[in-house]
Write a protein that holds these residues in place. Sequence first.
Motif, short mmCIF file in Angstrom:
data_model
loop_
_atom_site.label_atom_id
_atom_site.label_comp_id
_atom_site.label_asym_id
_atom_site.label_seq_id
_atom_site.Cartn_x
_atom_site.Cartn_y
_atom_site.Cartn_z
N TYR A 14 19.69 29.86 -2.83
CA TYR A 14 20.84 28.75 -2.43
C TYR A 14 20.89 28.64 -1.13
CZ TYR A 14 25.32 26.62 -2.80
OH TYR A 14 26.35 25.57 -2.79
N LYS A 15 20.73 29.36 -0.08
CA LYS A 15 20.58 29.04 1.23
C LYS A 15 19.55 28.28 1.96
CE LYS A 15 24.31 32.11 2.58
NZ LYS A 15 24.72 33.27 3.47
N ARG A 16 18.59 28.50 1.11
CA ARG A 16 17.14 27.94 1.69
C ARG A 16 17.51 26.46 2.28
NH1 ARG A 16 13.76 28.63 -2.71
NH2 ARG A 16 13.02 30.72 -1.63
N ARG A 17 16.83 26.05 3.41
CA ARG A 17 17.36 24.65 3.99
C ARG A 17 16.11 23.63 4.14
NH1 ARG A 17 22.20 25.64 3.25
NH2 ARG A 17 23.84 26.42 4.64
N SER A 18 14.98 24.24 3.75
CA SER A 18 13.81 23.31 3.72
C SER A 18 13.60 22.56 2.68
CB SER A 18 12.76 24.02 4.32
OG SER A 18 12.29 24.91 3.58
N TYR A 19 13.87 21.31 2.43
CA TYR A 19 13.84 20.55 1.19
C TYR A 19 13.12 19.47 1.46
CZ TYR A 19 17.17 23.98 -0.73
OH TYR A 19 18.01 24.93 -0.88
N PRO A 20 11.99 18.78 0.57
CA PRO A 20 11.29 17.61 0.90
C PRO A 20 12.21 16.26 1.14
CG PRO A 20 10.83 18.47 -1.22
CD PRO A 20 11.95 19.48 -0.53
N LEU A 21 13.36 16.21 0.45
CA LEU A 21 14.17 14.92 0.43
C LEU A 21 15.24 15.29 1.24
CD1 LEU A 21 13.59 13.96 -3.35
CD2 LEU A 21 12.48 13.06 -1.46
N GLY A 22 15.58 16.38 1.84
CA GLY A 22 16.50 16.69 2.82
C GLY A 22 17.65 17.53 2.10
#
Length: 64
Positions: A14-22
């Motif tokens: 849930y806390k992961r912050r690296s997403y390809p679309l932000g």
Amino acid sequence: MTNPTLRREVINIYKRRSYPLGYAYFQPRLHKAFMGNAGMSDEGEIRRGIARADFVRKGTDISV
């Protein structure tokens, strides 16, 4: 959820912050998905949910 290891894994997803679309794009979707599964108590069911989250994350990762 009684298993602290599973709890830690779920929180890390849930806390992961690296997403390809932000993060702003994924945050409302993540919140809805996690709240929809908040009542899970079976360890097997939780592990399947973690595996699904990893699959979805890898499917949306453009840099792979």
